[in-house]
Design a protein around this motif. Sequence first.
Motif, PDB file in Angstrom:
ATOM      1  N   PHE A 160       4.068  -2.342  10.336  1.00  0.00           N
ATOM      2  CA  PHE A 160       4.072  -1.967   9.013  1.00  0.00           C
ATOM      3  C   PHE A 160       2.825  -1.745   8.331  1.00  0.00           C
ATOM      4  O   PHE A 160       3.787  -1.470   7.335  1.00  0.00           O
ATOM      5  CB  PHE A 160       4.929  -2.473   9.057  1.00  0.00           C
ATOM      6  CG  PHE A 160       6.351  -2.233  10.038  1.00  0.00           C
ATOM      7  CD1 PHE A 160       6.927  -1.402   9.602  1.00  0.00           C
ATOM      8  CD2 PHE A 160       7.009  -3.545  10.576  1.00  0.00           C
ATOM      9  CE1 PHE A 160       8.293  -1.491  10.582  1.00  0.00           C
ATOM     10  CE2 PHE A 160       7.739  -3.809  10.867  1.00  0.00           C
ATOM     11  CZ  PHE A 160       8.862  -2.235  11.277  1.00  0.00           C
ATOM     12  N   LEU A 161       1.913  -2.320   7.583  1.00  0.00           N
ATOM     13  CA  LEU A 161       0.947  -2.839   7.472  1.00  0.00           C
ATOM     14  C   LEU A 161       0.063  -1.685   7.702  1.00  0.00           C
ATOM     15  O   LEU A 161      -0.179  -1.468   8.135  1.00  0.00           O
ATOM     16  CB  LEU A 161       0.107  -4.059   7.732  1.00  0.00           C
ATOM     17  CG  LEU A 161       0.751  -5.102   6.995  1.00  0.00           C
ATOM     18  CD1 LEU A 161       0.564  -6.605   7.115  1.00  0.00           C
ATOM     19  CD2 LEU A 161       1.672  -5.306   5.170  1.00  0.00           C
ATOM     20  N   PRO A 162      -1.010  -0.781   6.250  1.00  0.00           N
ATOM     21  CA  PRO A 162      -1.567   0.045   7.074  1.00  0.00           C
ATOM     22  C   PRO A 162      -2.531  -0.957   7.458  1.00  0.00           C
ATOM     23  O   PRO A 162      -3.196  -2.289   6.989  1.00  0.00           O
ATOM     24  CB  PRO A 162      -2.221   0.116   5.022  1.00  0.00           C
ATOM     25  CG  PRO A 162      -1.122  -1.149   4.522  1.00  0.00           C
ATOM     26  CD  PRO A 162      -0.498  -1.649   4.901  1.00  0.00           C
ATOM     27  N   PRO A 163      -3.446  -0.270   7.825  1.00  0.00           N
ATOM     28  CA  PRO A 163      -5.038  -0.750   8.505  1.00  0.00           C
ATOM     29  C   PRO A 163      -5.928  -1.411   7.401  1.00  0.00           C
ATOM     30  O   PRO A 163      -6.334  -0.747   6.009  1.00  0.00           O
ATOM     31  CB  PRO A 163      -5.813   0.432   9.194  1.00  0.00           C
ATOM     32  CG  PRO A 163      -4.931   1.516   8.749  1.00  0.00           C
ATOM     33  CD  PRO A 163      -3.378   1.459   8.152  1.00  0.00           C
ATOM     34  N   GLY A 164      -6.465  -2.815   8.317  1.00  0.00           N
ATOM     35  CA  GLY A 164      -7.356  -3.140   6.824  1.00  0.00           C
ATOM     36  C   GLY A 164      -8.809  -2.543   7.594  1.00  0.00           C
ATOM     37  O   GLY A 164      -8.945  -2.453   8.069  1.00  0.00           O
ATOM     38  N   SER A 193      -0.409 -10.469   5.820  1.00  0.00           N
ATOM     39  CA  SER A 193      -0.773  -9.897   7.343  1.00  0.00           C
ATOM     40  C   SER A 193      -0.374 -11.103   8.505  1.00  0.00           C
ATOM     41  O   SER A 193      -0.196 -11.531   9.508  1.00  0.00           O
ATOM     42  CB  SER A 193      -1.925  -9.521   7.518  1.00  0.00           C
ATOM     43  OG  SER A 193      -2.647  -9.372   8.907  1.00  0.00           O
ATOM     44  N   GLY A 194      -0.474 -13.040   7.106  1.00  0.00           N
ATOM     45  CA  GLY A 194      -0.538 -13.489   8.494  1.00  0.00           C
ATOM     46  C   GLY A 194       0.623 -13.999   8.330  1.00  0.00           C
ATOM     47  O   GLY A 194       0.345 -14.714   8.928  1.00  0.00           O
ATOM     48  N   THR A 254      -3.739  -4.552  -1.965  1.00  0.00           N
ATOM     49  CA  THR A 254      -4.839  -4.921  -0.854  1.00  0.00           C
ATOM     50  C   THR A 254      -4.567  -6.623  -0.918  1.00  0.00           C
ATOM     51  O   THR A 254      -4.338  -7.132   0.370  1.00  0.00           O
ATOM     52  CB  THR A 254      -6.480  -4.895  -1.434  1.00  0.00           C
ATOM     53  OG1 THR A 254      -6.228  -2.944  -2.103  1.00  0.00           O
ATOM     54  CG2 THR A 254      -7.408  -5.142  -0.355  1.00  0.00           C
ATOM     55  N   HIS A 255      -4.764  -7.120  -1.894  1.00  0.00           N
ATOM     56  CA  HIS A 255      -4.092  -8.311  -1.769  1.00  0.00           C
ATOM     57  C   HIS A 255      -2.809  -9.515  -0.813  1.00  0.00           C
ATOM     58  O   HIS A 255      -3.005 -10.006  -0.419  1.00  0.00           O
ATOM     59  CB  HIS A 255      -4.302  -9.293  -2.945  1.00  0.00           C
ATOM     60  CG  HIS A 255      -4.626 -10.916  -2.878  1.00  0.00           C
ATOM     61  ND1 HIS A 255      -6.053 -11.245  -3.163  1.00  0.00           N
ATOM     62  CD2 HIS A 255      -3.778 -11.941  -2.522  1.00  0.00           C
ATOM     63  CE1 HIS A 255      -5.902 -12.837  -2.968  1.00  0.00           C
ATOM     64  NE2 HIS A 255      -4.540 -13.353  -2.855  1.00  0.00           N
ATOM     65  N   LEU A 256      -2.053  -8.581  -1.221  1.00  0.00           N
ATOM     66  CA  LEU A 256      -0.967  -8.834  -0.741  1.00  0.00           C
ATOM     67  C   LEU A 256      -0.519  -8.313   0.353  1.00  0.00           C
ATOM     68  O   LEU A 256      -0.108  -8.714   1.730  1.00  0.00           O
ATOM     69  CB  LEU A 256       0.685  -7.509  -1.842  1.00  0.00           C
ATOM     70  CG  LEU A 256       1.891  -7.818  -1.448  1.00  0.00           C
ATOM     71  CD1 LEU A 256       2.166  -9.036  -1.210  1.00  0.00           C
ATOM     72  CD2 LEU A 256       2.498  -6.939  -2.063  1.00  0.00           C
ATOM     73  N   THR A 257      -1.475  -7.118   0.884  1.00  0.00           N
ATOM     74  CA  THR A 257      -1.091  -6.669   2.419  1.00  0.00           C
ATOM     75  C   THR A 257      -2.037  -7.962   3.126  1.00  0.00           C
ATOM     76  O   THR A 257      -1.619  -8.312   4.201  1.00  0.00           O
ATOM     77  CB  THR A 257      -1.873  -4.995   2.510  1.00  0.00           C
ATOM     78  OG1 THR A 257      -1.277  -4.343   1.119  1.00  0.00           O
ATOM     79  CG2 THR A 257      -2.325  -4.705   3.736  1.00  0.00           C
ATOM     80  N   ALA A 258      -3.237  -8.390   2.314  1.00  0.00           N
ATOM     81  CA  ALA A 258      -3.683  -9.326   3.386  1.00  0.00           C
ATOM     82  C   ALA A 258      -2.994 -10.638   3.708  1.00  0.00           C
ATOM     83  O   ALA A 258      -2.750 -11.276   5.358  1.00  0.00           O
ATOM     84  CB  ALA A 258      -5.271  -9.894   2.681  1.00  0.00           C
ATOM     85  N   VAL A 263       4.438  -2.063   0.029  1.00  0.00           N
ATOM     86  CA  VAL A 263       3.534  -2.202   0.984  1.00  0.00           C
ATOM     87  C   VAL A 263       3.758  -2.159   2.282  1.00  0.00           C
ATOM     88  O   VAL A 263       2.615  -1.263   3.485  1.00  0.00           O
ATOM     89  CB  VAL A 263       2.946  -4.227   0.746  1.00  0.00           C
ATOM     90  CG1 VAL A 263       1.812  -4.123   1.891  1.00  0.00           C
ATOM     91  CG2 VAL A 263       2.392  -4.304  -0.592  1.00  0.00           C
ATOM     92  N   MET A 264       4.558  -1.826   2.826  1.00  0.00           N
ATOM     93  CA  MET A 264       5.211  -1.243   4.248  1.00  0.00           C
ATOM     94  C   MET A 264       6.038  -0.452   4.032  1.00  0.00           C
ATOM     95  O   MET A 264       7.600  -0.810   4.322  1.00  0.00           O
ATOM     96  CB  MET A 264       5.749  -3.201   5.398  1.00  0.00           C
ATOM     97  CG  MET A 264       4.689  -3.961   5.028  1.00  0.00           C
ATOM     98  SD  MET A 264       5.419  -5.222   5.818  1.00  0.00           S
ATOM     99  CE  MET A 264       6.485  -6.390   4.748  1.00  0.00           C
ATOM    100  N   PRO A 265       6.060   0.679   3.730  1.00  0.00           N
ATOM    101  CA  PRO A 265       6.760   1.353   3.305  1.00  0.00           C
ATOM    102  C   PRO A 265       7.832   2.473   4.729  1.00  0.00           C
ATOM    103  O   PRO A 265       9.180   2.455   4.262  1.00  0.00           O
ATOM    104  CB  PRO A 265       6.174   2.810   3.259  1.00  0.00           C
ATOM    105  CG  PRO A 265       4.555   2.811   3.800  1.00  0.00           C
ATOM    106  CD  PRO A 265       4.733   1.566   3.641  1.00  0.00           C
ATOM    107  N   ALA A 266       7.999   1.283   5.624  1.00  0.00           N
ATOM    108  CA  ALA A 266       8.443   2.432   7.438  1.00  0.00           C
ATOM    109  C   ALA A 266       9.626   0.368   7.603  1.00  0.00           C
ATOM    110  O   ALA A 266      10.546   1.340   8.013  1.00  0.00           O
ATOM    111  CB  ALA A 266       7.463   2.459   7.927  1.00  0.00           C
ATOM    112  N   LEU A 267       9.142  -0.286   6.354  1.00  0.00           N
ATOM    113  CA  LEU A 267      10.314  -1.180   6.772  1.00  0.00           C
ATOM    114  C   LEU A 267      11.379  -1.344   6.544  1.00  0.00           C
ATOM    115  O   LEU A 267      11.601  -1.429   4.615  1.00  0.00           O
ATOM    116  CB  LEU A 267       9.505  -2.561   6.961  1.00  0.00           C
ATOM    117  CG  LEU A 267      10.232  -4.018   7.189  1.00  0.00           C
ATOM    118  CD1 LEU A 267      10.554  -3.806   8.586  1.00  0.00           C
ATOM    119  CD2 LEU A 267       9.690  -4.983   6.220  1.00  0.00           C
TER     120      LEU A 267
END
Length: 354
Positions: A350-354, A339-340, A332-336, A257-261
Motif C-alpha cells: 500500500f505504501l509508495p516505494p521509499g 511504514s514502521g 514523505t514523513h507520513l509515509t515513513a 498516502v495509501m490510495p489502494a487501501l
Amino acid sequence: MSGSASKLARRLGDHAEAVCREYLSNGHRSGNYWMVGDVRNTRGRSMHVRLKAVGDKAAGKWVDESSGEYGDLLDVIEQSCGLVDFREVADEARRFLSMPPPPPPPQPFGTQRQPAAARGSPEAARRLFAMTQPIAGTLAERYLAGRGILLSAHERALRFHPGCYYRDLVTGETQTHPALIAAVTNLNGQITGLQRTYLSPGLDPSGKIGKAQLADPRRSLGHLLGNGVWLGLEHGAPVPVMAAGEGFETMASLKVVMPALPVAAATSANHLAGLILPPGCCRLYIAADADAAGRHGIERLSQRAAEAGILALVLRPQLGDFNDDLRHLGQTHLTASLSGQLVPEDARRFLPPG
C-alpha cells in the motif's frame, strides 16, 4: 401551479423582502429588487427578485440572468433549503408565514399517503445528496487541497452543495453556506446519512478555504451507527485489509498516502465502536487521534474485531491526527512513519516505494 401553491406564492409575495432576507441572506436590496447570485443563495448579482408588484408584474417573481432560470418565492424556499418534496416546501412556507397546516385530504379506504421525509432521516440525507454536484472545481475541492487532501475523482462519496441549509440550534436563525458533503453508506453502498462541513466562501488569513465561522461547522444527519464515509470500497467485494477511524479528514489523509487501501470514517468515537466491518476482512488498522475521547471507540472496535477473528492494529500519528501529520510534516514523513506501523506485507503493497 395548483391553487394551494398559487395562494402560498401570493402570500409570500406580500412579504417578498422578508422572504429574501430569510432565505437569500447573501443578497441585498437595490431599489425594487433583491440582488443575489442565484436561487441557492450564493453571493453575486445575476439573480433579481421583484419586491413589490409593478402593474401586472407580481411581487416575488425572480429571474437569474446568468442561468436563464426564473420562478417564484416557493422555488427560492425549495432551492435554498435543499428541499425536494412540495409538501416540505409548503410546510416551510407556512411556518414562515405563521399559517396553520392544512387539514389532511381524505384518503380512499385501504390506502396510505406516502409521508414526507422526516427531518434528519436517511431519506432526507438521500434527497439532499441528490441535489449536490461533483467537487471538481468547487470550494470543497479547494478546502480539501488546502488540507493536503488530493483524492481521486472517482471517490463518489464526496460532493459539494453551494448553499446548504443551516439552522442555529440556539437562536433558530436560518442561514445557507457552501458545504462539503460526505455520504455515509452501508456496506451495500446505500446512503444512510451525510456529514456536512460548512465552508467559508472566502479565503482565511493563510490564503486557504476554511470552515464557516459557525458554532458547529460540521454536522451529520441520518443513520450513522454501523455505517461510515467509505473511500475506495468496492461494495460487495471482499476487503482483506482496511483502515477505520473517527474523522473524515484523518482517513482521507491516510488515503492520500495509501490510495489502494479502503478506509472508513465513522464520524465519531461512539460510531467507530459500532462500525460494521466488511466480509473477508483479515486485518484492520484503526487510526488513533491524540486525545482521550477516541480511546473507547478504538478499544471497543478492537474487541469486536478480535471476536470476529480479525487482527486489529492501531496506527498512531506523531501530531494531533494524521491530517496534522500530512499538513505539517509532509507526505514523505507520513509515509515513513506508517511504514514502521504496518505489517511488512501491507507496507509493500500500500505504501509508495521509499
